[in-house]
Scaffold this motif. Sequence first.
Motif, PDB file in Angstrom:
ATOM      1  N   GLN A 276      17.341  49.138  31.310  1.00 36.82           N
ATOM      2  CA  GLN A 276      17.705  50.372  30.362  1.00 36.82           C
ATOM      3  C   GLN A 276      16.234  50.974  29.879  1.00 36.82           C
ATOM      4  O   GLN A 276      15.141  50.214  29.619  1.00 36.82           O
ATOM      5  N   PRO A 277      16.243  52.134  29.815  1.00 41.63           N
ATOM      6  CA  PRO A 277      14.787  53.004  29.431  1.00 41.63           C
ATOM      7  C   PRO A 277      14.307  52.513  28.095  1.00 41.63           C
ATOM      8  O   PRO A 277      15.230  52.365  27.192  1.00 41.63           O
TER       9      PRO A 277
ATOM     10  N   HIS B 167      12.966  54.176  25.677  1.00 42.30           N
ATOM     11  CA  HIS B 167      12.706  55.416  25.049  1.00 42.30           C
ATOM     12  C   HIS B 167      13.663  55.565  23.989  1.00 42.30           C
ATOM     13  O   HIS B 167      14.849  55.194  23.676  1.00 42.30           O
ATOM     14  N   GLU B 168      12.854  55.872  22.785  1.00 41.40           N
ATOM     15  CA  GLU B 168      13.732  55.832  21.430  1.00 41.40           C
ATOM     16  C   GLU B 168      14.992  56.811  21.581  1.00 41.40           C
ATOM     17  O   GLU B 168      16.117  56.184  20.841  1.00 41.40           O
ATOM     18  N   ALA B 169      15.120  57.674  22.236  1.00 47.94           N
ATOM     19  CA  ALA B 169      16.319  58.330  22.355  1.00 47.94           C
ATOM     20  C   ALA B 169      17.451  57.649  23.215  1.00 47.94           C
ATOM     21  O   ALA B 169      18.847  58.276  23.159  1.00 47.94           O
ATOM     22  N   PHE B 170      17.192  56.681  23.792  1.00 47.33           N
ATOM     23  CA  PHE B 170      18.125  56.093  24.663  1.00 47.33           C
ATOM     24  C   PHE B 170      18.997  55.112  24.028  1.00 47.33           C
ATOM     25  O   PHE B 170      18.681  54.350  23.296  1.00 47.33           O
ATOM     26  N   ASP B 171      20.475  55.337  24.031  1.00 47.38           N
ATOM     27  CA  ASP B 171      21.254  54.543  23.521  1.00 47.38           C
ATOM     28  C   ASP B 171      22.524  54.404  24.557  1.00 47.38           C
ATOM     29  O   ASP B 171      23.186  55.220  25.094  1.00 47.38           O
TER      30      ASP B 171
ATOM     31  N   PHE C 178      25.003  56.999  26.664  1.00 48.93           N
ATOM     32  CA  PHE C 178      24.748  57.083  27.827  1.00 48.93           C
ATOM     33  C   PHE C 178      25.882  56.732  28.826  1.00 48.93           C
ATOM     34  O   PHE C 178      26.603  57.584  29.445  1.00 48.93           O
TER      35      PHE C 178
ATOM     36  N   LEU D 219      20.800  62.378  30.845  1.00 48.03           N
ATOM     37  CA  LEU D 219      19.388  61.973  30.214  1.00 48.03           C
ATOM     38  C   LEU D 219      18.816  63.211  29.636  1.00 48.03           C
ATOM     39  O   LEU D 219      18.150  63.317  28.353  1.00 48.03           O
TER      40      LEU D 219
ATOM     41  N   GLN E  74      20.576  63.977  26.493  1.00 49.95           N
ATOM     42  CA  GLN E  74      20.286  63.070  25.383  1.00 49.95           C
ATOM     43  C   GLN E  74      18.755  62.982  25.101  1.00 49.95           C
ATOM     44  O   GLN E  74      18.544  62.172  24.033  1.00 49.95           O
TER      45      GLN E  74
ATOM     46  N   VAL F 159      16.156  62.112  26.716  1.00 48.35           N
ATOM     47  CA  VAL F 159      15.373  60.808  27.347  1.00 48.35           C
ATOM     48  C   VAL F 159      14.699  61.205  28.395  1.00 48.35           C
ATOM     49  O   VAL F 159      15.240  61.808  29.427  1.00 48.35           O
ATOM     50  N   SER F 160      13.337  61.375  28.251  1.00 50.66           N
ATOM     51  CA  SER F 160      12.508  61.854  29.486  1.00 50.66           C
ATOM     52  C   SER F 160      12.183  60.641  30.372  1.00 50.66           C
ATOM     53  O   SER F 160      12.175  59.443  29.897  1.00 50.66           O
TER      54      SER F 160
END
Length: 360
Positions: free
Chosen positions: A297-298, A300-304, A308, A354, A357, A359-360
């Motif tokens: 999983q990335p 990245h703080e925006a990844f959920d 996703f 991505l 949401q 997520v970069s």
Amino acid sequence: MLLLTPGPLTTAASTRAALTDDWGSRDPRFVALVARVLGGIRALVGDDGTWSCVPMQGSGTFAVEAMLTSLTPRDAKILVVDNGAYGARMAAMCRYSARAHTVLRFAQDTPADPAAVDAALAADPAATHVAMVYSETTSGLVNPLDAVADVVAARGRRLLVDAMSAFGALPLGSARFDAIAASANKCLEGVPGLAFVVARRDVLAASEGNAGSLALDLYDQWRRLEADGQFRFTPPTHVLAALDEALRLHAAEGGTAGRGERYGRNRDLLLAGMQRLGFRLFLAPEHQGPIIATFHQPRHEAFDFAAFYDALCERGFAIYPGKLTDAPTFRVGVIGQVHPADVERFVDAVAAVLTEQGVS
Ligand SMILES: *Cc1c(COP(=O)(O)O)cnc(C)c1O
């Protein structure tokens, strides 16, 4: 919805259509269908009279447990190779059935080492059998079946293989095993409800009295099917009819080689596409099989993951959560009626989600 999972899978329309007929389980036409299905599966291992295909109602686990507990005597000692959840499950089966066993464990990203299997067998003359998963669906890695089979045979021991997510797509090599278990709903692209064991006839013939369970007694199931072509207990009639059609499609695609080739192309496109988006593959690429891939999983703080997953579902793709103990991951299967163009559409959908949401 396209299922990018390790099964149940997206099936062909004609396979699903075969589910709409009702069959009498003792009807001669159904008995003929069963014979055709079992013959078709057996031929994928070998058609030289050595092998028999014994079906087992239920999911794949039922066949693995039937194999382990019917084809080993009660005083057997089983060396279980464990590099994922399905290896661990076989050790659990040994515990339930009170089979003496030892576990040879490798990390979840590490294929079984034939030299380590050899050393374990050399150190344990009491070990009569080795049990190993071919394609570990936990991670997607492929264990070296032929090399392990060679060391097991050289030591005069017996090999039992969980080939659930390999059968019908990965080659079985020299087939130096006693038996191999798989199910309808993985690479054969049937629907769930039936599993099977392809075993050496002489091993089956010598297996009377081993099983500690009536329902999972492979010997009893085999004898009845040999006698009159019928199941002992209610067969999943519709599932068998669908598998008959699925096997026809498997042959039309070029059998194990043809199917494995498509899955391999799917895998290559998936890995290239996900890498382009910055995802890291859990396995080293040389261990990555053509069935299912595990990605980190990335961070990245925006990844959920739940968000996703849902956003991909909205776009028509069902992925699969991770099953690893040691890292947050998710899995993407490339088996079933999934074609290279579908994989390309999936990678585009991942990119869009991505971006959406943040997520970069
Ligand atoms: C799918 C699978 C099984 C069987 O799982 P079920 O949920 O019982 O169908 C067993 N071993 C492996 C390697 C598998 O991929």
